[in-house]
Scaffold this active site. Structure first.
Site, PDB file in Angstrom:
ATOM      1  N   HIS A  35       0.855  -1.183   0.000  1.00  0.00           N
ATOM      2  CA  HIS A  35       0.000   0.000   0.000  1.00  0.00           C
ATOM      3  C   HIS A  35       0.894   1.236   0.000  1.00  0.00           C
ATOM      4  CE1 HIS A  35      -0.307   1.073   4.569  1.00  0.00           C
ATOM      5  NE2 HIS A  35       0.824   0.443   4.343  1.00  0.00           N
ATOM      6  N   CYS A  49       5.792   6.080   5.070  1.00  0.00           N
ATOM      7  CA  CYS A  49       4.578   5.423   4.582  1.00  0.00           C
ATOM      8  C   CYS A  49       4.038   6.045   3.300  1.00  0.00           C
ATOM      9  CB  CYS A  49       3.505   5.417   5.662  1.00  0.00           C
ATOM     10  SG  CYS A  49       3.946   4.402   7.078  1.00  0.00           S
ATOM     11  N   HIS A 105       5.192   0.478  -0.194  1.00  0.00           N
ATOM     12  CA  HIS A 105       5.792  -0.507   0.703  1.00  0.00           C
ATOM     13  C   HIS A 105       4.771  -1.597   1.017  1.00  0.00           C
ATOM     14  CE1 HIS A 105       3.651   2.215   3.413  1.00  0.00           C
ATOM     15  NE2 HIS A 105       3.684   1.251   4.330  1.00  0.00           N
ATOM     16  N   HIS A 157       3.462  -5.030   3.811  1.00  0.00           N
ATOM     17  CA  HIS A 157       3.405  -5.585   5.160  1.00  0.00           C
ATOM     18  C   HIS A 157       2.946  -7.038   5.092  1.00  0.00           C
ATOM     19  CE1 HIS A 157       3.734  -1.666   7.110  1.00  0.00           C
ATOM     20  NE2 HIS A 157       2.810  -1.202   6.277  1.00  0.00           N
ATOM     21  N   HIS A 201      -1.198 -10.611  -1.601  1.00  0.00           N
ATOM     22  CA  HIS A 201      -0.261 -10.250  -2.673  1.00  0.00           C
ATOM     23  C   HIS A 201      -0.892  -9.305  -3.696  1.00  0.00           C
ATOM     24  CE1 HIS A 201       2.054 -13.449  -0.835  1.00  0.00           C
ATOM     25  NE2 HIS A 201       3.105 -12.890  -1.380  1.00  0.00           N
ATOM     26  N   GLU A 217      -0.032  -4.434  11.115  1.00  0.00           N
ATOM     27  CA  GLU A 217       0.889  -4.285   9.986  1.00  0.00           C
ATOM     28  C   GLU A 217       2.293  -4.735  10.370  1.00  0.00           C
ATOM     29  OE1 GLU A 217      -0.951  -0.447   7.618  1.00  0.00           O
ATOM     30  OE2 GLU A 217       0.685  -0.127   9.033  1.00  0.00           O
TER      31      GLU A 217
END
Length: 118
Positions: free
Chosen positions: A14, A25, A29, A31, A69, A108
């Site tokens: 995201h 953020c 990136h 998680h 994914h 996350e």
């Protein structure tokens, strides 16, 4: 009150584009997310369950097919894909299908959690 929980995992990317460009953020990136769904009830069913854990298979399928994914901005159609927004999204999805849903938590990272509980 009886409470049960079940944990689900998925990996996704995201990007929080409304943040300043130098915020970590704001960059694309990913998680390894953990979703914990809580169901509650004052009474147990005839089998002694709040809800049969097998009834949560639909949520596992939804997460695996829709979120795992994937790029979450595309999945949810906006750029505010925070753990808080995900917790609310999964709560709303579950509440329609599993009325005993009382809360959803999303992680996350191993040290951070967001929860939606009306």
């Amino acid at each position: 009150m009886f409470r049960i929980t079940k944990e689900f995992h998925f990996s996704a990317s995201h990007q929080l584009t409304s943040l300043p460009p130098d915020h970590q953020c704001a960059r694309l990136h990913g998680h390894n997310y953990i979703v914990v769904v809580e169901l509650s009830g004052g009474e147990l069913d005839e089998h002694g369950f709040v809800r049969d854990y097998q009834d949560l298979a639909a949520l596992k399928h939804y997460i695996d097919e829709t979120f795992d994914h994937r790029h979450l901005n595309d999945v949810l159609g906006h750029d505010r894909v925070t753990a808080e927004c995900l917790a609310r999204h999964f709560y709303d999805w579950c509440k329609v299908r599993l009325p005993q849903t009382s809360a959803v938590r999303v992680s996350e990272t191993p040290k951070t959690w967001a929860e939606y509980r009306p």
